[in-house]
Scaffold this active site. Structure first.
Site, PDB file in Angstrom:
ATOM      1  N   TRP A   1      75.373  14.979  28.943  1.00  0.00           N
ATOM      2  CA  TRP A   1      75.165  13.609  29.375  1.00  0.00           C
ATOM      3  C   TRP A   1      74.795  12.740  28.156  1.00  0.00           C
ATOM      4  O   TRP A   1      73.953  13.124  27.355  1.00  0.00           O
ATOM      5  CB  TRP A   1      74.045  13.540  30.434  1.00  0.00           C
TER       6      TRP A   1
ATOM      7  N   TRP B   1      84.213   4.313  40.965  1.00  0.00           N
ATOM      8  CA  TRP B   1      84.062   5.539  41.778  1.00  0.00           C
ATOM      9  C   TRP B   1      83.276   6.553  40.955  1.00  0.00           C
ATOM     10  O   TRP B   1      83.803   7.132  40.012  1.00  0.00           O
ATOM     11  CB  TRP B   1      85.458   6.073  42.127  1.00  0.00           C
ATOM     12  N   ASP B   2      82.032   6.744  41.352  1.00  0.00           N
ATOM     13  CA  ASP B   2      81.132   7.585  40.572  1.00  0.00           C
ATOM     14  C   ASP B   2      81.032   8.991  41.163  1.00  0.00           C
ATOM     15  O   ASP B   2      81.421   9.223  42.321  1.00  0.00           O
ATOM     16  CB  ASP B   2      79.739   6.921  40.555  1.00  0.00           C
ATOM     17  N   CYS B   3      80.506   9.920  40.406  1.00  0.00           N
ATOM     18  CA  CYS B   3      80.349  11.309  40.860  1.00  0.00           C
ATOM     19  C   CYS B   3      79.279  11.919  39.961  1.00  0.00           C
ATOM     20  O   CYS B   3      79.559  12.255  38.811  1.00  0.00           O
ATOM     21  CB  CYS B   3      81.685  12.025  40.698  1.00  0.00           C
ATOM     22  N   ASN B   4      78.057  12.003  40.488  1.00  0.00           N
ATOM     23  CA  ASN B   4      76.929  12.265  39.597  1.00  0.00           C
ATOM     24  C   ASN B   4      76.340  13.662  39.614  1.00  0.00           C
ATOM     25  O   ASN B   4      75.218  13.851  39.146  1.00  0.00           O
ATOM     26  CB  ASN B   4      75.823  11.242  39.867  1.00  0.00           C
TER      27      ASN B   4
ATOM     28  N   CYS C   1      84.459   7.358  37.180  1.00  0.00           N
ATOM     29  CA  CYS C   1      83.172   7.514  36.495  1.00  0.00           C
ATOM     30  C   CYS C   1      82.530   8.798  36.985  1.00  0.00           C
ATOM     31  O   CYS C   1      82.667   9.159  38.149  1.00  0.00           O
ATOM     32  CB  CYS C   1      82.281   6.319  36.821  1.00  0.00           C
TER      33      CYS C   1
ATOM     34  N   ASP D   1      77.441   7.221  29.629  1.00  0.00           N
ATOM     35  CA  ASP D   1      76.343   6.283  29.898  1.00  0.00           C
ATOM     36  C   ASP D   1      75.694   5.841  28.596  1.00  0.00           C
ATOM     37  O   ASP D   1      74.907   4.897  28.581  1.00  0.00           O
ATOM     38  CB  ASP D   1      75.288   6.944  30.789  1.00  0.00           C
TER      39      ASP D   1
HETATM   40  C1  DGJ Z   1      76.076   6.884  36.615  1.00  0.00           C
HETATM   41  C2  DGJ Z   1      76.982   5.892  35.957  1.00  0.00           C
HETATM   42  O1  DGJ Z   1      77.512   6.446  34.786  1.00  0.00           O
HETATM   43  C3  DGJ Z   1      76.220   4.612  35.660  1.00  0.00           C
HETATM   44  O2  DGJ Z   1      77.050   3.703  34.990  1.00  0.00           O
HETATM   45  C4  DGJ Z   1      75.717   4.034  36.954  1.00  0.00           C
HETATM   46  O3  DGJ Z   1      76.802   3.637  37.755  1.00  0.00           O
HETATM   47  C5  DGJ Z   1      74.862   5.068  37.688  1.00  0.00           C
HETATM   48  N1  DGJ Z   1      75.569   6.304  37.843  1.00  0.00           N
HETATM   49  C6  DGJ Z   1      74.467   4.560  39.038  1.00  0.00           C
HETATM   50  O4  DGJ Z   1      73.815   5.510  39.774  1.00  0.00           O
END
Ligand code: DGJ
Length: 715
Positions: free
Chosen positions: A174, A456-459, A504, A526
């Protein structure tokens, strides 16, 4: 000895091949050639620089084109299958082949069959001659009485014969994505893989350079650049055998993924995309960029939207008033769109932090009493477009969704839940969940026709991976998840074919051509500290065109606003910063920079990229873009940490027309400053600029973390 193949060919003149027939996959500068052996198996007889008039059937090689496991080969197979009677071997004989297409793309399908079992494997190749790119994949099917089990299923197999092999791979974490590392391959097997499921590219990117005989440089050396179009677990195996031959096997990672294939069912592998270059990594990048824009990225040749995002500026602390002010700032700045990030949803479990709300995609009434429609209307009325953030594959335990559909969540029975960022992954192998995820996106867009963009995020990656839906077939999970995700993307795109969507994944956790087919751009990291971004964007630039690499000006890093802006302008410019904190001069500078970017973006997005000076080797980084007709170029020059009294000399440009006259103009100057560059406002021939060059650093020791942008225009 340059190529072993060539040497062996000279030693043994007699043909090993049944027919004097070869199958050639040709691009402008490369040929991949197969021939059928007297034993009816298919062999790769050549891959490299295109050489007209060569009789490849005279070459002696034992490089089988797609090796079945369990038979007579000693090294890594392409395909391993256990038949319904328990026989764990596969023999593949050539049956037929066809080629169709036109001058822009030619598809060749080579059909192979097992002589003892009703199993068919088709090797597919699409050659893109103009871009020098080959896309290769395979399809596997059978008509046995009962299912067979696949335990290895490479997309393709490539053989090389060289004295040395040098592998360049990219790894990270990250906020530190895409660190480039080059090393010599030694005997044995080297694997680059991912077992992360979602966010698959988090630690390692699904791409590589393989250089033959010696490390390649930006402009010299023979190599391939390869990448896998797959948004899940990937695996690249590089194996050197006892004769110093190398086989490269790209594909879905078979980790925990034995696949039971029913009679009549077809297993289609993702495409391996590669380009051959005998002029270094720069040429390979330019090939991939062109190909990506033309064929692989959604609307790859269409303009992109500049934007102001609110994540860094407000995180989840906003309301209608604050957003209204941000719409004004978007307009004032001069970007096209405002992008509302995380934190706008959830009522029983409000999304005020990352512990709650994911899964409940209703606007939060306390923050947004008038809903999303009102925001879209207000933004539109103020003359800016409106975009919105989603993370539809995920759920927080603190959510209505979690309580209502516990069976929709990937997690192990009899084990504690394993949360990452306080969330879990939904089970996209389940068609009901696919439908749910599709409707999160489609309903939002249906209700708010003017939404102009989605992020469209995926964390989180997968852990404790178990699908309640798949029951006894858990080894299908990783593959079926990605296929389920693609089904959702397909449905979204069927309804909204051209809506720009950013891919994303908490930064660069998803950066692959499997997904980019449905997306217009991706969020590389990020980490927006511009010094770090020079390296991160540099890394991605090897494989992805500038219009796909989102780069935002933020508060990360203590560098000047000019430096931050110049770095973001190298790719797809955006902002994620409190514009209200700008001084008058900073605002004026940014407005001018955005106007400059609008003028120059056509060249940046669609031009040929030349990486002139690498930050990996120097305390400065220089890149330039040149448009197709060589009438316009943009050069970015960044100083990192020059030592005391360190002097930088001329940089010779590339890609210009030697016979044209070019006007050099420094642009993106901060208000109140002027260019001190000796070449500023002067005219030089392309030949001069490419042979003698000019010094974008002004001579003398430049300031640390400073930058210059030059617009170079044919007269
Ligand atoms: C991770 C993304 O990379 C950020 O830019 C942001 O959208 C956060 N998630 C939001 O939770």
């Amino acid at each position: 000895m340059r190529l072993l193949l060539t040497a062996l060919c000279m030693l043994y003149g007699a043909s090993l091949f049944a027919q004097n027939k070869t199958i050639s996959i040709d691009t402008k500068n490369s040929s991949l050639v197969f021939a059928v052996g007297k034993n009816e198996r298919l062999y790769q007889v050549y891959f490299g620089r295109k050489t007209a008039g060569t009789d490849y059937t005279k070459f002696k090689t034992t490089h089988e084109a797609y090796i079945g496991g369990g038979l007579d080969d000693w090294f890594e197979p392409a395909l391993r299958m256990v038949h319904n009677d328990g026989n764990p071997s596969l023999e593949l004989h050539y049956q037929s082949h066809t080629s169709t297409g036109n001058a822009d793309s030619i598809q060749t399908d080579i059909v192979l069959k097992d002589p003892a079992y009703p199993v068919e494997v088709v090797l597919h190749f699409t050659a893109f001659p103009n871009e020098d790119v080959i896309k290769a994949w395979s399809t596997i099917s059978h008509n046995e009485k009962k299912p067979v089990v696949l335990s290895q299923y490479a997309s393709a197999l490539l053989h090389f014969d060289a004295d040395q092999y040098w592998l360049t791979q990219f790894h990270g974490d990250w906020a530190k994505e895409m660190n480039m590392e080059e090393s010599r391959l030694t005997n044995g097997i080297h694997i680059i893989d991912s077992k992360l499921g979602t966010r698959a590219d988090f630690y390692r990117a699904p791409l590589f350079f393989l250089s033959l005989n010696q490390p390649s440089t930006e402009n010299t050396g023979e190599l391939i650049a390869g990448t896998l179009a797959w948004t899940g677990n990937f695996r690249f195996a590089f194996e050197i055998d006892r004769l110093n031959s190398l086989r490269v096997l790209p594909g879905i990672n078979n980790y925990a993924s034995d696949y039971t294939l029913q009679p009549g069912e077809t297993f289609t592998t993702p495409a391996f995309i590669y380009t051959y270059s005998n002029a270094g990594k720069g040429q390979a990048s330019r090939n991939l960029h062109k190909w990506a824009r033309n064929y692989a990225v959604l609307d790859g040749n269409q303009p992109r939207l500049t934007l102001l995002n609110n994540w860094e500026a407000t995180e989840m602390n906003f309301n209608e008033n604050i957003l209204s002010g941000l719409f004004d700032q978007t307009k004032q700045l001069g970007v096209d769109m405002f992008l509302l990030d995380d934190g706008w949803f959830g009522n029983n479990h409000p999304r005020n932090g990352d512990t709650a709300g994911l899964g409940d995609w209703q606007p939060n009434k306390a923050k947004l009493p008038n809903g999303i429609g009102h925001l879209v209307q207000e933004a539109t009325a103020k003359g800016v477009k409106f975009g919105i953030w989603l993370e539809p594959e995920m759920v927080n335990p603190k959510s209505d969704l979690y309580n209502k559909h516990p069976d929709w969540i990937l997690r192990l029975p009899n084990r504690q839940e394993h949360l990452e960022r306080n969330q879990l992954v939904l089970d996209l192998t389940n068609p009901q969940v696919q439908d749910f995820v599709y409707h999160i996106v489609a309903d939002l867009l249906d209700e708010n026709k003017d939404i102009a963009y989605i992020k469209w995020d995926c964390n989180r990656p997968m852990t404790n991976t178990y699908s309640p839906y798949l029951k006894q077939q858990q080894s299908h999970l990783y593959i079926d998840y990605t296929r389920g995700l693609y089904k959702v993307f397909e449905r979204v795109r069927a309804k909204y074919p051209h809506l720009p969507i950013m891919l994303c994944s908490g930064g660069g956790g998803r950066t692959d051509y499997g997904a980019l087919k449905y997306f217009t751009e991706f969020w590389p990291s990020d980490n927006t500290d511009p010094l770090e971004r020079i390296f991160i964007q540099w890394g991605y630039s090897y494989f992805f065109p500038a219009n796909t690499i989102a780069a935002h000006v933020t508060n990360w890093g203590k560098q000047s606003l000019k430096f931050k802006t110049d770095v973001a302008m190298m790719d797809k410019l955006g902002y994620d910063i409190k514009v209200s904190d700008f001084t008058a001069k900073e605002l004026q500078f940014s407005q001018q920079a955005i106007a400059n970017y609008k003028r120059l973006s056509e060249v940046i997005w669609k031009g040929d990229l030349y990486r002139l000076v690498s930050p990996y080797d120097n305390q400065r980084a220089v890149v330039m873009y040149v448009n197709d007709d060589k009438t316009k170029a943009v050069l970015f020059n960044y100083h990192l940490y020059p030592r005391r009294a360190e002097v930088f000399y001329n940089v010779t440009l590339q890609g210009l027309d030697p016979n044209k006259q070019y006007h050099v103009k420094e642009t993106n100057l901060f208000p109140g400053t002027q260019s001190h560059n000796a070449a500023n406002d002067k005219v030089y021939s392309g030949a001069y600029l490419m042979n003698i060059g000019f010094n974008p650093s002004n001579g003398g020791t430049p300031e640390v973390l400073s930058s210059h942008v030059f617009e170079i225009t044919a007269e």
